[in-house]
Design an enzyme around this catalytic site. Sequence first.
Site, short mmCIF file in Angstrom:
data_model
loop_
_atom_site.label_atom_id
_atom_site.label_comp_id
_atom_site.label_asym_id
_atom_site.label_seq_id
_atom_site.Cartn_x
_atom_site.Cartn_y
_atom_site.Cartn_z
N GLY A 82 0.80 -1.44 0.12
CA GLY A 82 0.09 0.14 0.00
C GLY A 82 1.05 1.40 0.21
N GLU A 86 3.85 -6.79 1.56
CA GLU A 86 3.26 -7.13 0.33
C GLU A 86 3.29 -5.81 -0.58
OE1 GLU A 86 -0.47 -8.39 1.50
OE2 GLU A 86 0.23 -10.46 2.43
N GLY A 93 3.44 -3.54 -3.86
CA GLY A 93 3.09 -4.00 -5.13
C GLY A 93 3.55 -2.69 -6.01
N ARG A 94 2.74 -1.90 -5.88
CA ARG A 94 2.92 -0.50 -6.70
C ARG A 94 4.21 0.18 -6.53
NH1 ARG A 94 -1.69 2.68 -8.11
NH2 ARG A 94 -2.70 1.70 -6.19
N ARG A 132 -6.33 2.92 -15.50
CA ARG A 132 -6.40 3.65 -14.18
C ARG A 132 -6.97 4.96 -14.43
NH1 ARG A 132 -2.54 5.23 -11.91
NH2 ARG A 132 -3.20 4.91 -9.83
N CYS A 153 -14.93 3.72 -28.08
CA CYS A 153 -16.26 4.19 -28.12
C CYS A 153 -16.77 4.52 -26.77
CB CYS A 153 -17.04 3.50 -28.96
SG CYS A 153 -16.14 3.36 -30.52
N GLU A 154 -15.99 5.30 -26.10
CA GLU A 154 -16.58 5.63 -24.51
C GLU A 154 -16.00 6.92 -24.15
OE1 GLU A 154 -17.86 3.58 -21.68
OE2 GLU A 154 -17.70 1.58 -22.74
N TYR A 162 -0.68 -2.05 -11.97
CA TYR A 162 -2.13 -1.89 -12.52
C TYR A 162 -2.27 -1.25 -13.84
CZ TYR A 162 -1.95 -2.53 -7.60
OH TYR A 162 -1.68 -3.34 -6.15
#
Length: 421
Positions: free
Chosen positions: A239, A275, A277-278, A314, A346-347, A375
């Site tokens: 985190g 742990e 990640g980022r 993201r 197309c969004e 991510y």
Amino acid sequence: MDHFLYQGGILHAEGVAIPEIAAQVGTPFYVYSTATLTRHYRLFTEALSPLPHLVCFAIKSLSNVAVLKTLGDLGAGMDVVSIGEYLRARAAGVPGERIVFSGVGKTRAEIRAALEGGIRQFNVESEPELRAISDIATALGVQAPIALRVNPDVDAKTHAKIATGKSENKFGIPIAKARAVYAEAAALPGLRVVGVDVHIGSQLTDLAPFEAAFLKVRELTLQLREDGHQITRLDLGGGLGIPYTGSNDAPPLPVEYGAMIQRTLGDLGCEIEIEPGRLISGNSGLLVAQVVYVKSGEGRDFLILDAAMNDLARPSMYDAHHDIVPVVESAPGDPTQPFDVVGPVCETGDTFARGREMPLLAEGDLVAFRSAGAYGAVMASEYNSRPLIPEVLVNGDHFAVIRERPTFDEILARDKLPFWL
Ligand SMILES: *Cc1c(COP(=O)(O)O)cnc(C)c1O
């Protein structure tokens, strides 16, 4: 710090020019830096070096087997949240004794496969899961090492979609109930209680919520020991946030995080597991894309890229900011203008940035999204029948494609016609 710098006016990944990779693999693609992955992993091992520890890379942030092997060969453990991630860790050569299994909904099949393959510990998130692990371990005639993930009810002060440590979140066992659930765990067959686990959220930019959670873990650990449990490991989750804008947000450094862990928990004689990640993968990756068109709209201009929200979710999912830089460096004093940077999907949500001040780019120019390692590729989809994009790993002056772009034939071959068509 990362290893994506301009050399001679051209953006490089370590010693490799980005246009050289683009010419070989085509755009868009992800590129990761071995030196940056290594550096960030080591920041954590150094920060925790006075204590027995294991840094378990959160695979969900970046799961390519070549990346996992890069870290695993340095001694990293792995944090997995599915049996698919478990198999990736094993494929990267990481032994089961260095793999922790997190996640709120582990199925019985996943639990059995991890017990058969070997696992360091299950981080258990509910009483029904505890009973399922007990049943399966007993049937297999093994002892499952477990920690309970406790929910400390602290506000991580991060984006609501990635906060996990408040009592209203689905994660963990309320800390007030923890002693009772530990007592149940100790009474169930096939389980060996080894520790306490906590993970309060992602992209935290302040140490205070961590410290509040760790102090609650400390208090619980002392109570559990009084209750007769052998608590030898504390898993503190991941985190820690990263800077996404290069300038005004400066999250705490791993060394400060490590010092706080030593201060709050260092005297308990426990092995510390974390742990991240980022913080390991985020700044280790770029998404490289090409400008397809420059379109003048009503009062605004659009840079239309060949990358889209299906490649990097993201911005549309979390309103996240990514710095977007030209691959050919612009000189100081070169003109800039605001652009809406968008993809072809197309969004309307397929927008990476609005009114972003950028150099005057033209069709065919390359741009790079910074801090796209975490991510990014792992959340990609084939929405709009856009193939998953390749991943490239750089190491010094070398690069290799570590995931190929599928062909349309391969994509179409996965669809099957039923007998009546
Ligand atoms: C997502 C997650 C992590 C990693 O979070 P980062 O913010 O990437 O460091 C670690 N542990 C668990 C249980 C997670 O769900």
